[in-house]
Write an enzyme that holds these catalytic residues in place. Structure first.
Site, PDB file in Angstrom:
ATOM      1  N   ASN A 120      37.353  43.681  45.827  1.00  0.00           N
ATOM      2  CA  ASN A 120      38.731  44.008  46.170  1.00  0.00           C
ATOM      3  C   ASN A 120      38.989  45.149  46.917  1.00  0.00           C
ATOM      4  O   ASN A 120      40.278  45.498  46.772  1.00  0.00           O
ATOM      5  CB  ASN A 120      39.451  43.816  44.847  1.00  0.00           C
ATOM      6  CG  ASN A 120      38.794  44.919  43.758  1.00  0.00           C
ATOM      7  OD1 ASN A 120      37.935  45.515  44.020  1.00  0.00           O
ATOM      8  ND2 ASN A 120      39.715  45.268  42.728  1.00  0.00           N
ATOM      9  N   CYS A 121      38.088  45.798  47.170  1.00  0.00           N
ATOM     10  CA  CYS A 121      38.531  47.133  48.187  1.00  0.00           C
ATOM     11  C   CYS A 121      38.776  46.882  49.450  1.00  0.00           C
ATOM     12  O   CYS A 121      38.091  45.925  50.283  1.00  0.00           O
ATOM     13  CB  CYS A 121      37.094  48.039  48.275  1.00  0.00           C
ATOM     14  SG  CYS A 121      37.212  49.218  49.400  1.00  0.00           S
TER      15      CYS A 121
END
Length: 113
Positions: A8-9
Protein backbone atom coordinates in the site's frame (compact mmCIF):
# COMPACT_ATOMS: atom_id res chain seq x y z
CA UNK A 1 15.42 -9.17 -9.10
CA UNK A 2 13.57 -8.65 -5.84
CA UNK A 3 11.45 -5.63 -4.96
CA UNK A 4 11.05 -5.19 -1.21
CA UNK A 5 8.33 -3.04 0.31
CA UNK A 6 4.72 -2.98 1.38
CA UNK A 7 1.87 -3.11 -1.15
CA UNK A 8 0.00 0.00 0.00
CA UNK A 9 3.03 2.34 -0.24
CA UNK A 10 2.78 4.87 -3.09
CA UNK A 11 6.48 4.62 -3.98
CA UNK A 12 6.27 0.83 -4.08
CA UNK A 13 3.21 1.05 -6.33
CA UNK A 14 5.11 3.35 -8.73
CA UNK A 15 8.08 0.97 -8.81
CA UNK A 16 5.85 -2.04 -9.45
CA UNK A 17 3.97 -0.22 -12.20
CA UNK A 18 7.24 0.79 -13.87
CA UNK A 19 8.66 -2.75 -13.72
CA UNK A 20 5.39 -4.22 -14.98
CA UNK A 21 5.15 -1.72 -17.85
CA UNK A 22 8.75 -2.48 -18.85
CA UNK A 23 7.96 -6.21 -18.63
CA UNK A 24 10.82 -6.73 -16.19
CA UNK A 25 10.57 -9.93 -14.17
CA UNK A 26 10.84 -9.45 -10.43
CA UNK A 27 9.69 -11.03 -7.22
CA UNK A 28 7.78 -8.83 -4.76
CA UNK A 29 8.72 -9.33 -1.11
CA UNK A 30 6.26 -7.78 1.35
CA UNK A 31 8.53 -7.18 4.29
CA UNK A 32 5.71 -6.55 6.71
CA UNK A 33 4.13 -9.91 5.92
CA UNK A 34 7.21 -11.93 4.95
CA UNK A 35 9.73 -10.30 7.30
CA UNK A 36 13.37 -9.42 6.75
CA UNK A 37 16.51 -11.20 7.83
CA UNK A 38 19.51 -9.55 9.43
CA UNK A 39 21.59 -11.07 6.62
CA UNK A 40 19.50 -9.26 3.96
CA UNK A 41 19.84 -5.92 5.76
CA UNK A 42 23.60 -6.37 6.17
CA UNK A 43 23.87 -7.16 2.45
CA UNK A 44 22.01 -3.95 1.59
CA UNK A 45 24.34 -1.99 3.86
CA UNK A 46 27.33 -3.19 1.84
CA UNK A 47 25.85 -1.25 -1.10
CA UNK A 48 24.03 1.65 0.56
CA UNK A 49 24.83 3.64 3.72
CA UNK A 50 22.51 3.45 6.72
CA UNK A 51 21.55 7.11 6.14
CA UNK A 52 20.05 6.15 2.76
CA UNK A 53 18.33 3.00 4.02
CA UNK A 54 16.58 4.46 7.08
CA UNK A 55 13.51 6.63 6.53
CA UNK A 56 13.80 9.36 9.16
CA UNK A 57 10.49 10.86 8.04
CA UNK A 58 8.54 7.73 8.89
CA UNK A 59 6.10 7.42 11.78
CA UNK A 60 8.13 4.42 12.96
CA UNK A 61 11.27 6.57 13.27
CA UNK A 62 9.40 9.20 15.27
CA UNK A 63 8.27 6.53 17.74
CA UNK A 64 11.83 5.48 18.59
CA UNK A 65 13.62 6.80 21.64
CA UNK A 66 16.98 8.55 21.27
CA UNK A 67 18.99 5.47 22.31
CA UNK A 68 17.28 3.34 19.66
CA UNK A 69 17.94 5.98 17.00
CA UNK A 70 21.60 6.31 18.03
CA UNK A 71 22.15 2.54 18.10
CA UNK A 72 20.62 2.17 14.67
CA UNK A 73 22.47 5.06 13.03
CA UNK A 74 25.77 4.05 14.67
CA UNK A 75 25.20 0.60 13.14
CA UNK A 76 25.40 -1.18 16.47
CA UNK A 77 21.90 -2.69 16.36
CA UNK A 78 20.14 -3.65 13.12
CA UNK A 79 17.63 -5.94 14.82
CA UNK A 80 15.30 -2.93 15.00
CA UNK A 81 15.06 -2.95 11.18
CA UNK A 82 13.98 -6.60 11.29
CA UNK A 83 11.40 -5.88 13.98
CA UNK A 84 10.14 -2.66 12.38
CA UNK A 85 10.70 -2.89 8.61
CA UNK A 86 8.69 0.30 8.11
CA UNK A 87 11.85 2.12 9.28
CA UNK A 88 13.30 1.26 5.87
CA UNK A 89 12.87 3.68 3.00
CA UNK A 90 10.76 2.01 0.33
CA UNK A 91 11.01 0.38 -2.05
CA UNK A 92 14.31 -1.49 -2.02
CA UNK A 93 15.15 -3.06 -5.37
CA UNK A 94 17.80 -5.74 -5.24
CA UNK A 95 19.46 -6.86 -8.46
CA UNK A 96 22.55 -9.01 -8.96
CA UNK A 97 24.82 -6.02 -8.53
CA UNK A 98 22.72 -3.07 -7.31
CA UNK A 99 20.61 -2.05 -4.35
CA UNK A 100 18.29 0.86 -5.17
CA UNK A 101 16.50 2.56 -2.28
CA UNK A 102 13.40 4.61 -2.94
CA UNK A 103 11.80 5.02 -6.36
CA UNK A 104 13.78 7.31 -8.64
CA UNK A 105 12.58 7.05 -12.22
CA UNK A 106 15.99 7.75 -13.78
CA UNK A 107 17.64 4.93 -11.77
CA UNK A 108 14.93 2.47 -12.78
CA UNK A 109 15.15 3.57 -16.41
CA UNK A 110 18.92 2.99 -16.34
CA UNK A 111 18.29 -0.57 -15.13
CA UNK A 112 15.71 -1.17 -17.86
CA UNK A 113 18.03 -0.14 -20.68
Amino acid sequence: MILYGIPNCDSVRKARKFLDNQQINYHFHDFKKDGLSLETIQNWLQHQPIEVLVNKRSTSWKQLNEDQKDNLMNQSDFSLLCEMPTLIKRPVLQTDDHILVGFKLDEYQALAS
